[in-house]
Design an enzyme around this catalytic site. Structure first.
Site, PDB file in Angstrom:
ATOM      1  N   GLU A   1       0.840  -1.204   0.000  1.00  0.00           N
ATOM      2  CA  GLU A   1       0.000   0.000   0.000  1.00  0.00           C
ATOM      3  C   GLU A   1       0.871   1.248   0.000  1.00  0.00           C
ATOM      4  O   GLU A   1       2.097   1.159  -0.084  1.00  0.00           O
ATOM      5  CB  GLU A   1      -0.963  -0.034   1.197  1.00  0.00           C
ATOM      6  CG  GLU A   1      -0.280  -0.208   2.526  1.00  0.00           C
ATOM      7  CD  GLU A   1      -1.228  -0.685   3.633  1.00  0.00           C
ATOM      8  OE1 GLU A   1      -2.106  -1.518   3.373  1.00  0.00           O
ATOM      9  OE2 GLU A   1      -1.066  -0.212   4.763  1.00  0.00           O
TER      10      GLU A   1
ATOM     11  N   LYS B   1       2.475   4.831   1.507  1.00  0.00           N
ATOM     12  CA  LYS B   1       2.834   5.460   2.780  1.00  0.00           C
ATOM     13  C   LYS B   1       2.401   6.912   2.704  1.00  0.00           C
ATOM     14  O   LYS B   1       3.022   7.742   2.037  1.00  0.00           O
ATOM     15  CB  LYS B   1       4.329   5.358   3.048  1.00  0.00           C
ATOM     16  CG  LYS B   1       4.677   5.885   4.434  1.00  0.00           C
ATOM     17  CD  LYS B   1       6.051   5.472   4.884  1.00  0.00           C
ATOM     18  CE  LYS B   1       6.249   5.722   6.377  1.00  0.00           C
ATOM     19  NZ  LYS B   1       6.029   7.118   6.768  1.00  0.00           N
TER      20      LYS B   1
ATOM     21  N   CYS C   1       3.044  44.437 -24.675  1.00  0.00           N
ATOM     22  CA  CYS C   1       3.977  43.484 -24.062  1.00  0.00           C
ATOM     23  C   CYS C   1       3.876  42.098 -24.718  1.00  0.00           C
ATOM     24  O   CYS C   1       2.805  41.497 -24.753  1.00  0.00           O
ATOM     25  CB  CYS C   1       3.660  43.371 -22.577  1.00  0.00           C
ATOM     26  SG  CYS C   1       4.761  42.263 -21.690  1.00  0.00           S
TER      27      CYS C   1
HETATM   28  S1  IVH Z   1       1.273   0.885   9.372  1.00  0.00           S
HETATM   29  C1  IVH Z   1       2.902  -1.236  12.978  1.00  0.00           C
HETATM   30  N1  IVH Z   1       0.654   1.799   7.013  1.00  0.00           N
HETATM   31  O1  IVH Z   1       3.978   5.797   8.904  1.00  0.00           O
HETATM   32  C2  IVH Z   1       2.747  -0.472  11.710  1.00  0.00           C
HETATM   33  N2  IVH Z   1       1.707   3.282   8.533  1.00  0.00           N
HETATM   34  O2  IVH Z   1       6.422   4.972  10.675  1.00  0.00           O
HETATM   35  C3  IVH Z   1       2.018   0.780  11.939  1.00  0.00           C
HETATM   36  N3  IVH Z   1       2.010   5.551   7.652  1.00  0.00           N
HETATM   37  O3  IVH Z   1       3.164   6.876  12.036  1.00  0.00           O
HETATM   38  C4  IVH Z   1       1.923   1.678  10.792  1.00  0.00           C
HETATM   39  N4  IVH Z   1       1.081   5.195   5.693  1.00  0.00           N
HETATM   40  O4  IVH Z   1       1.598   7.571  10.298  1.00  0.00           O
HETATM   41  C5  IVH Z   1       1.201   2.078   8.191  1.00  0.00           C
HETATM   42  N5  IVH Z   1       0.001   2.467   4.874  1.00  0.00           N
HETATM   43  C6  IVH Z   1       0.552   2.752   6.071  1.00  0.00           C
HETATM   44  C7  IVH Z   1       1.049   4.024   6.383  1.00  0.00           C
HETATM   45  C8  IVH Z   1       1.629   4.262   7.625  1.00  0.00           C
HETATM   46  C9  IVH Z   1       1.667   6.090   6.473  1.00  0.00           C
HETATM   47  C10 IVH Z   1       2.701   6.292   8.720  1.00  0.00           C
HETATM   48  C11 IVH Z   1       2.034   6.255  10.045  1.00  0.00           C
HETATM   49  C12 IVH Z   1       3.070   5.913  11.042  1.00  0.00           C
HETATM   50  C13 IVH Z   1       4.317   5.902  10.259  1.00  0.00           C
HETATM   51  C14 IVH Z   1       5.105   4.701  10.664  1.00  0.00           C
END
Ligand code: IVH
Length: 685
Positions: free
Chosen positions: A120, A122, A441
């Protein structure tokens, strides 16, 4: 309404509004117009005011309002909110290394089947845990340090994408985790509004979202357009958890949460690598910022088996992309001239790799932004390039400013337009400085010519946008004067231009020479001088020479001309290049009947100012205006204390309200006609 009826109606309204919210904010597919939504919303709020006992925590009315908190309350997470290990190797190797670690920890050999992963995006926002008890949102908490976060329920309730009540059969307890973020277009709109209001702009969508969620006053959060994606699970009770991450996300979607569609189940490291590459290619066209992709072992049983090292799960990794914000040196400021003459300061930067490309220029928007950000030449600055938006300077890194640097003053550095040499002005109260050489212009050529030829201006049939572009690109036409020197041969040489239509265009241009003063003034494209101001100016002055000679004070006497419009007119005619083009146009035979300046006709409405609003039953706007003017009255576009009468028809809006507020007399069509009665025998109407 009895308490019982109130209870039933409120429940029905809550259900309806929740569905509309979901359709609008999650499915992007509104099922009712906004006005209908607003009506139902107000009805529910009224019922809840009259019968406070029917109000529930999951009511859509509870999304806004609530008293500001004096501080955010600490919340201990039942299940810690962990972070993910970030793979620093941005190459394929990053994905292979993760898969190798997973296989090793699971004791798999090279003969064993590939591991299944849920992949997925981030999201670049702020992590949130949403706690639902028996299907109702009871608490929202930030991650904080992972053990203890902040209670931000009051703000999270204002986010329309987050359900206040779950759809379907709800577990006794479930904490859904995900990311609150702000879409790039919402962020740009918000910042555009800030700039126009002369307020400080926000730095980036992530910070803006995080700042909004942590506000004490939910009314502020409610005004920031926030979005949400669900991606994880915290505490739960009374829920048979699905067996895989991907089916769990399906369950979240069924509860009514937005779940990002860019997700997939893949096998082994090759699947991870392909997803990473595919998303990288589309990163700029996504409507929100991401800083990488996330790989998660799909089986929840295997996740459990893999467990955690320190505060990070062994079963997930974040694989990053190049950053969208970087620091570099501001080496100079130049300006760009837009199609409408807007002068935009552009930062010259030491080349920096940001958002996947090397950036050497970035926009600084306008002088006000430079002042508010306090950006100076020689500073280290943060540059942001996200999506397809033009890179921008977010602000200086002040602690790196070691010496005294001069403030930048656009008008002092660029008193004249770098493209055409005409003078640059900034109208008071406007953010943007502009080149005044509208007719001359080169940067404004196409726009100026398109406007000049348009229907309400010189009305040159057949001379459309495409043809003007061709003429300018081939350097056949530079200023409007060149149009009157065009021959059939010059035109017929253009691509896709038949001789016959070339002949028609030349004839239409020739015909446009005989015009009216009003059209000609409008055709000049003076900023803030639209069709109706052009008409007022033509009537008032009667000749172009009189208009060109007018100073600001004289112009202020014209109906609806205020100080800003007056300055735009004075600046335009003060520019020698424009006067030259006008002179050449007249020499080329552009002409109009001159008439005596409007004198105040003696009539029943002499000296009176009227405003027309709404639709009159038997008269068009233009007819009513002509009638009033024939009776010696003036027609203005806005209601003020100076207005003598407001003529109101069907669906009259804010102008009528204003008239009532100010105590201005209001007439309907019949009353207007009656006032004009003495003139009736020689009137056209
Ligand atoms: S899972 C135990 N999935 O990344 C795993 N986190 O460093 C928990 N984040 O603070 C997180 N997209 O804010 C997960 N698809 C995603 C994410 C995601 C962004 C952020 C989240 C978290 C940080 C982890």
């Amino acid at each position: 309404m009895t308490p019982g009826q109130a209870h039933d109606r409120a429940a029905a309204l809550r259900g309806l509004l929740a569905r509309y919210d979901h359709a609008y904010h999650v499915l992007d597919n509104p099922t009712v117009p906004d006005a209908e939504y607003d009506r139902l919303f107000l009805e529910l709020r009224q019922i809840e005011t009259d019968f406070p006992e029917v109000r529930t925590a999951d009511s859509p009315t509870q999304r806004v309002g609530g008293a500001p908190r004096s501080e955010l309350r600490a919340v201990r997470h039942d299940v810690p909110m962990l972070s993910i290990y970030t793979e620093t190797d941005k190459s394929e190797q990053g994905a292979r290394a993760f898969d190798a670690r997973v296989r090793k920890a699971l004791g798999l050999s090279s003969e064993d089947a590939p591991v299944e992963y849920a992949v997925e995006l981030k999201f670049d926002g702020l992590a949130i845990g949403l706690r639902y008890e028996n299907g109702v949102l009871v608490r929202a908490a930030t991650r904080g340090d992972g053990e203890t976060g902040e209670d931000v329920t009051h703000n999270v309730r204002t986010i329309r994408q987050i359900p206040l009540r779950l759809s379907g059969a709800a577990p006794a307890l479930i904490e859904v985790r995900g990311e609150i973020y702000m879409r790039r277009d919402d962020f740009e709109k918000l910042n555009q509004a800030q700039r126009e209001a002369g307020a400080k702009s926000f730095v980036n969508p992530r910070n803006t979202a995080a700042g909004a969620v942590r506000q004490l006053d939910p009314a502020i959060a409610a005004r920031r357009p926030l979005s949400f994606f669900a991606y994880g699970l915290g505490a739960r009770a009374g829920w048979s958890v699905p067996t895989s991450h991907s089916t769990m996300l399906d369950a979240f979607a069924a509860f009514g949460f937005p779940v990002c569609a860019h997700r997939r189940v893949v096998n082994g490291p090759d699947g991870l690598i392909a997803f990473h590459a595919e998303i990288e290619a589309m990163r700029n066209s996504l409507p929100y910022d991401i800083d990488g992709v996330v790989y998660k072992v799909n089986s929840l049983a295997l996740q459990e088996q893999l467990g955690f090292v320190s505060r990070e799960p062994r079963w997930a990794v974040a694989h990053k992309y190049p950053a969208q914000e970087e620091i570099t040196r501001l080496t100079g400021i130049e300006v760009q001239v837009g199609r409408t003459g807007a002068i935009t300061p552009v930062a010259r930067l030491e080349p920096v790799f940001v958002g996947g490309v090397t950036v050497t220029n970035a926009t600084l928007h306008n002088q006000g932004e430079i002042d508010r950000k306090d950006v100076r030449i020689g500073d280290w600055v943060i540059v942001r390039r996200a999506g397809d938006v033009i890179p921008e300077v977010v602000g200086p890194v002040l602690e790196r400013r070691s010496e005294e640097l001069a403030r930048f003053d656009l008008l002092a550095s660029f008193p004249t337009c770098p493209v055409c040499g005409s003078h640059v002005v900034r109208v008071e109260g406007e953010a943007v400085a502009r080149c005044t050489g509208g007719l001359f212009c080169p940067a404004q050529r196409k726009q100026a010519l398109i406007h000049f030829a348009s229907r309400k201006a010189m009305d040159i049939e057949g001379l459309g946008d495409k043809l003007i572009e061709q003429l300018v690109d081939n350097a056949i036409v530079k200023t409007p004067v060149d149009l009157y020197r065009l021959g059939v041969l010059g035109l017929a040489g253009l691509e896709r231009m038949a001789e016959k239509s070339a002949g028609n265009v030349v004839a239409a241009i020739a015909k446009s020479r005989a015009t009216s003063l009003q059209r000609f003034i409008y055709a000049l494209g003076i900023r803030n001088v639209g069709e109706s101001t052009a008409r007022d100016l033509a009537r008032h002055f009667g000749s172009l020479d009189a208009l060109m000679a007018a100073d600001a004070e004289t112009l202020l006497a014209v109906t609806d001309v205020g100080p800003v419009v007056a300055k735009c007119i004075v600046d335009f005619f003060a520019e020698g290049h424009n006067r030259e083009v006008i002179e050449q146009l007249r020499a080329a035979g552009v002409d109009w009947p001159e008439h005596a300046p409007a004198q105040h006709l003696e009539g029943p409405l002499s000296g009176k100012t009227l405003v027309i609003t709404g639709t009159l039953p038997g008269l068009s706007r233009d007819e009513a205006r002509a009638m009033i003017e024939a009776a010696g009255g003036k027609v203005s576009g806005s209601v003020s204390k100076k207005t003598d009468f407001v003529v109101a028809g069907e669906a009259a809006g804010s102008k009528l309200d204003k008239a009532q507020q100010l105590g201005v007399s209001i007439l309907d069509e019949a009353a207007l006609r009656a006032m004009l009665e003495p003139n009736a025998q020689n009137s056209l109407f």
